[in-house]
Design a protein around this motif. Structure first.
Motif, PDB file in Angstrom:
ATOM      1  N   THR A   1       0.822  -1.208   0.000  1.00  0.00           N
ATOM      2  CA  THR A   1       0.000   0.000   0.000  1.00  0.00           C
ATOM      3  C   THR A   1       0.858   1.262   0.000  1.00  0.00           C
ATOM      4  O   THR A   1       1.890   1.320   0.662  1.00  0.00           O
ATOM      5  N   GLY A   2       0.391   2.254  -0.734  1.00  0.00           N
ATOM      6  CA  GLY A   2       1.133   3.508  -0.828  1.00  0.00           C
ATOM      7  C   GLY A   2       0.702   4.519   0.216  1.00  0.00           C
ATOM      8  O   GLY A   2       0.355   4.160   1.351  1.00  0.00           O
ATOM      9  N   GLN A   3       0.682   5.771  -0.175  1.00  0.00           N
ATOM     10  CA  GLN A   3       0.396   6.878   0.742  1.00  0.00           C
ATOM     11  C   GLN A   3      -0.975   6.765   1.407  1.00  0.00           C
ATOM     12  O   GLN A   3      -1.204   7.306   2.471  1.00  0.00           O
ATOM     13  N   ASP A   4      -1.886   6.064   0.749  1.00  0.00           N
ATOM     14  CA  ASP A   4      -3.250   5.965   1.254  1.00  0.00           C
ATOM     15  C   ASP A   4      -3.335   5.128   2.539  1.00  0.00           C
ATOM     16  O   ASP A   4      -4.365   5.137   3.214  1.00  0.00           O
ATOM     17  N   ALA A   5      -2.271   4.431   2.870  1.00  0.00           N
ATOM     18  CA  ALA A   5      -2.280   3.572   4.066  1.00  0.00           C
ATOM     19  C   ALA A   5      -2.772   4.318   5.299  1.00  0.00           C
ATOM     20  O   ALA A   5      -3.512   3.775   6.114  1.00  0.00           O
ATOM     21  N   VAL A   6      -2.385   5.591   5.418  1.00  0.00           N
ATOM     22  CA  VAL A   6      -2.789   6.351   6.599  1.00  0.00           C
ATOM     23  C   VAL A   6      -4.310   6.524   6.646  1.00  0.00           C
ATOM     24  O   VAL A   6      -4.930   6.372   7.699  1.00  0.00           O
ATOM     25  N   ASN A   7      -4.921   6.831   5.472  1.00  0.00           N
ATOM     26  CA  ASN A   7      -6.380   7.015   5.437  1.00  0.00           C
ATOM     27  C   ASN A   7      -7.105   5.727   5.788  1.00  0.00           C
ATOM     28  O   ASN A   7      -8.060   5.721   6.558  1.00  0.00           O
ATOM     29  N   ILE A   8      -6.639   4.627   5.191  1.00  0.00           N
ATOM     30  CA  ILE A   8      -7.290   3.342   5.412  1.00  0.00           C
ATOM     31  C   ILE A   8      -7.246   2.980   6.892  1.00  0.00           C
ATOM     32  O   ILE A   8      -8.263   2.694   7.522  1.00  0.00           O
ATOM     33  N   ALA A   9      -6.040   3.023   7.452  1.00  0.00           N
ATOM     34  CA  ALA A   9      -5.865   2.612   8.850  1.00  0.00           C
ATOM     35  C   ALA A   9      -6.657   3.520   9.780  1.00  0.00           C
ATOM     36  O   ALA A   9      -7.328   3.056  10.703  1.00  0.00           O
ATOM     37  N   GLN A  10      -6.608   4.806   9.501  1.00  0.00           N
ATOM     38  CA  GLN A  10      -7.281   5.759  10.367  1.00  0.00           C
ATOM     39  C   GLN A  10      -8.800   5.538  10.364  1.00  0.00           C
ATOM     40  O   GLN A  10      -9.428   5.485  11.416  1.00  0.00           O
ATOM     41  N   ARG A  11      -9.370   5.361   9.164  1.00  0.00           N
ATOM     42  CA  ARG A  11     -10.825   5.193   9.066  1.00  0.00           C
ATOM     43  C   ARG A  11     -11.281   3.908   9.761  1.00  0.00           C
ATOM     44  O   ARG A  11     -12.273   3.908  10.484  1.00  0.00           O
ATOM     45  N   PHE A  12     -10.571   2.824   9.505  1.00  0.00           N
ATOM     46  CA  PHE A  12     -10.973   1.562  10.140  1.00  0.00           C
ATOM     47  C   PHE A  12     -10.828   1.661  11.658  1.00  0.00           C
ATOM     48  O   PHE A  12     -11.648   1.153  12.406  1.00  0.00           O
ATOM     49  N   ASP A  13      -9.774   2.340  12.083  1.00  0.00           N
ATOM     50  CA  ASP A  13      -9.540   2.459  13.519  1.00  0.00           C
ATOM     51  C   ASP A  13     -10.612   3.329  14.180  1.00  0.00           C
ATOM     52  O   ASP A  13     -11.139   2.993  15.234  1.00  0.00           O
ATOM     53  N   GLU A  14     -10.964   4.429  13.515  1.00  0.00           N
ATOM     54  CA  GLU A  14     -12.001   5.310  14.051  1.00  0.00           C
ATOM     55  C   GLU A  14     -13.331   4.578  14.177  1.00  0.00           C
ATOM     56  O   GLU A  14     -14.060   4.725  15.149  1.00  0.00           O
ATOM     57  N   ALA A  15     -13.649   3.786  13.165  1.00  0.00           N
ATOM     58  CA  ALA A  15     -14.945   3.110  13.162  1.00  0.00           C
ATOM     59  C   ALA A  15     -14.987   1.952  14.161  1.00  0.00           C
ATOM     60  O   ALA A  15     -16.010   1.701  14.788  1.00  0.00           O
TER      61      ALA A  15
END
Lengths: 309, 447
Positions: free
Chosen positions: B224-238
């Motif tokens: 995964t590229g730069q988007d890794a932060v968005n993915i991890a953050q969203r799943f973690d928030e939810a």
């Protein structure tokens, strides 16, 4: 969501037209990039503006090298034209990557679909089959992924959904043999397009890359000139490793085009800019959603417009 | 994995090591290189920025400039910061005192959830437990079928219904079944979904509320590229993740996503997937990984691998023979078999310290080992007992029998004699039952 609702979604008609759909798919990409570029463009071109641009390009997965060069060009231009220059630079690169499918004039035209694990090969094949079928073509799918558990079943489900035939062997069979049988079969003789699924494989596994070469040789031997199209599927969320993927798959079997999938997420897919620049492999299609119609031709102008709108 | 980054940092530090005194501009240029290397490795832009700032603060301070070996000092600081970014130490997945423990796997499409679920079940089965694999992915065509096939391959229990069923219901029924029938733990495979798909994220939240999983693990692709932060953050928030499993680590992705995801969520990476086979799931060790990134290799992992896969008795038996003339081709074959259990050689090679720079030039083909085995298998018992009798005619026959060339047979015999010699040398030192390691070294020399 129930199963029938899911199915309805799959078959839902596209009412927005191609451009609208593409824009929808790229909405998040666009919003993010544009909002921030407006910010950058508002001010003068100074060290901060350049750093902001670098951030925008890097976080879109363009990579250090491509970003540096694009910023280098911007630095040398009149700050008044910052926006148009950046847009123009990206469009120029993307334009070189525009190409259409090479299926005309072959009967059957054979398309081989390859890529690393989990990037959406089988789903892409389902969508492609639907597209050809809608054009009134006779389509045959070949279940060449004999390795992953239930991969054959997955392709078969797509075959049923779209209403096209699938040639398959047992799980664990030699993929070369499946392809051989498929091309030899009566069904292939009647088909306009034959689409071959292959097992996902990391480009670093030399024996598996050899296997792909073999599959390709089998095709060419049984039907000289085949495959007419070798599509490498790349997940839009992939980082810099996508360049290596493209390079090694290309060296091994000569990729004729890229399908960039999963553009409906928040990933920017900027890696294709680096791939087009460095490897000159065109992008043939983009996947912009889970619905069966969400596969579009790649269009540099639309892609750029959608990024900058 | 992480090779590229290791190569780059090694290059930078080689320059630094060569000097007695380090000037501020040296540190700055090293940091510039480190920044680029991290960005090329797909570590998120902002995460890199923070990281470099922190190092700069520490590196330009007196700590470095006044130290006697400033190069070493920079390496130490970078290593410490990398380790702390990735979480301090390996966090084990713990089972609940009140079974069944429920583990839920979530993530994007194609990140490797189903395969990972199978690998996890395999891991627990090896520990002597009775896991239950649950197919809550009722959406992707044939996903249920895939998990069911995996569970029968591993020999664990499976719960799944049919495509389109309500996943919440499936999870509830499965946990009841586990409670009734005493399965532990319950491993739930969910459908892949985009982190911005609100409807599907809500569905996961509902599963979470109903089932109260002990672990919610995000399965993410190492590429995964730069988007890794968005993915991890969203799943973690939810979902308030308990950890991350990083898959496809056997490729050549530099894996910066690992650093990014840990930095934005503060959640540990617990396990890594290192191959398609079902036993290729390993613990993630941040400190070892940092060493690896810095080109220091990972000796501990090799030793653990060796210990886990080499059967003690067999090792003892072989050890007794070492250094004596009774070490035969038969024993050699035994050693190769033990070594193969450690996993693909190419992986073991990744762990060797100091190999960083040359790693990319060594192309190990595990099929080579299979060839060697085939050749030894094609010998008669007498030949295996006494290699000296294998003359030209016998070599021809062995080549024919193993589907190889006479030159291959010659090579294997030569290698055997080398190993025999080496064994003699090693037998003068205590070996601690790790005979396979020496063979591994020797095999690497052949390549």
């Amino acid at each position: 969501m129930t199963g029938s609702e899911v199915k309805k979604l799959f078959y839902m008609e596209n009412k927005k037209g191609v451009l609208g759909k593409l824009k929808d798919g790229l909405l998040k990409t666009r919003r993010n990039l544009t909002e921030r570029i407006e910010g950058v463009f508002g001010g003068r071109i100074d060290a901060q503006a350049l750093e902001d641009m670098e951030e925008i390009l890097i976080t879109s997965d363009l990579g250090v090298k491509a970003s540096k060069e694009i910023i280098g060009i911007i630095e040398r231009t009149d700050p008044v034209n910052l926006r148009e220059t950046l847009k123009g630079e990206i469009f120029n690169i993307l334009k070189k990557g525009e190409a259409s499918l090479l299926t005309n004039g072959h009967k059957p035209a054979v398309i081989m679909v390859v890529g690393v694990n989990g990037n959406g090969k089988t789903t892409t094949i389902g969508k492609l089959a639907k597209r050809f079928k809608d054009e009134g073509k006779e389509v045959l799918l070949v279940a060449g992924d004999t390795f992953r558990a239930a991969a054959i079943e997955q392709l078969s489900v797509w075959g049923e959904r779209v209403g096209v035939k699938v040639v398959k062997h047992k799980s664990g069979a030699d993929p070369g043999a499946v392809v051989f049988d498929a091309i030899q079969s009566e069904k292939a003789k009647g088909a306009d397009v034959v689409i071959v699924d292959t097992a996902g494989r990391l480009h670093t596994k030399a024996p598996l890359m050899e296997e792909l070469k073999k599959i390709k040789r089998v095709m060419d031997k049984e039907l000289p000139g085949a495959p007419h199209e070798v599509l490498l599927v790349i997940d839009a969320s992939t980082g810099q490793n996508a360049i290596e993927q493209a390079r090694i798959f290309h060296e091994a079997i000569g990729v004729t085009g890229i399908v960039l999938t999963k553009l409906d997420g928040t990933a920017k897919g900027g890696i294709i800019i680096a791939i087009i620049r460095e490897l000159e492999i065109p992008v043939k299609m983009i996947g912009i959603g889970e619905k069966i119609d969400d596969l579009r031709d790649f269009n540099a102008e639309e892609f750029t417009e959608a990024l900058f709108e | 994995m992480f090779e590229g980054l290791t190569n780059k940092l090694e290059g930078i530090f080689r320059k630094l090591r060569g000097r007695g005194i380090l000037k501020e501009e040296d540190v700055l240029s090293a940091l510039k290189e480190i920044r680029l290397a991290l960005l090329e490795a797909d570590v998120n832009f902002k995460v890199v920025k923070d990281f470099v700032e922190r190092i700069k603060g520490r590196a330009i301070g007196q700590e470095i400039l006044q130290s006697l070996t400033p190069g070493q000092q920079v390496i130490k600081v970078v290593h410490e910061e990398l380790t702390s970014l990735m979480g301090e130490s390996y966090k084990k997945t713990h089972l609940s005192p009140n079974p069944p423990t429920v583990l839920m796997l979530v993530g994007l499409q194609g990140s490797g959830k189903t395969t990972t679920a199978g690998k996890l079940a395999n891991l627990f089965k090896k520990e002597g437990r009775q896991p239950l694999l649950v197919a809550a992915d009722t959406q992707r065509p044939a996903a249920i079928e895939q998990l069911s096939l995996l569970s029968s391959q591993i020999g664990v229990n499976f719960y799944g219904t049919k495509d389109g069923d309500n996943p919440i219901r499936v999870c509830e029924d499965a946990t009841h079944k586990a409670k009734r029938e005493g399965f532990e733990p319950v491993i739930i495979d969910t459908a892949g979904r985009l982190h911005i798909d609100d409807a599907l994220m809500d569905e996961l939240k509902m599963v979470r509320e109903k089932i109260l999983p002990h672990e919610i693990l995000l399965v993410a692709d190492a590429m995964t590229g730069q988007d890794a932060v968005n993915i991890a953050q969203r799943f973690d928030e939810a979902l308030n993740l308990t950890g991350i499993i990083l898959t496809k680590m056997d490729g050549d992705a530099r894996g910066g996503a690992a650093i990014s995801m840990m930095a934005v969520t503060g959640k540990p990476i617990k396990l890594i997937g290192v191959g398609e086979k079902l036993d290729l799931l390993e613990p993630f060790h941040p400190n070892r990984m940092a060493s690896r990134i810095l080109g220091m290799g990972d000796v501990l992992s090799i030793i653990e691998k060796a210990e886990a896969s080499i059967e003690k008795e067999e090792a003892l038996r072989l050890e007794k023979k070492l250094g004596t003339d009774s070490f035969t081709l038969e024993d050699f074959r035994g050693q190769l078999k033990q070594m193969k259990k450690m996993g693909p050689l190419s992986q073991i090679l990744d762990l060797i310290p100091g190999l960083g720079k040359f790693r990319s030039e060594i192309n190990i083909d595990d099929r080579e080992l299979i060839k060697v085995e085939a050749i030894i298998d094609s010998m008669t018992k007498k030949e295996r007992g006494n290699y000296a009798i294998i003359n030209g005619n016998r070599r021809k026959r062995i080549a024919l029998g193993s589907g190889t060339m006479v030159t291959d047979v010659n090579r294997v015999l030569k290698q055997f004699i080398q190993v025999k010699k080496m064994m003699k040398a090693f037998s003068r030192r205590p070996m601690g039952g790790k005979g396979g390691l020496n063979i591994a070294r020797e095999v690497m020399k052949w390549q």
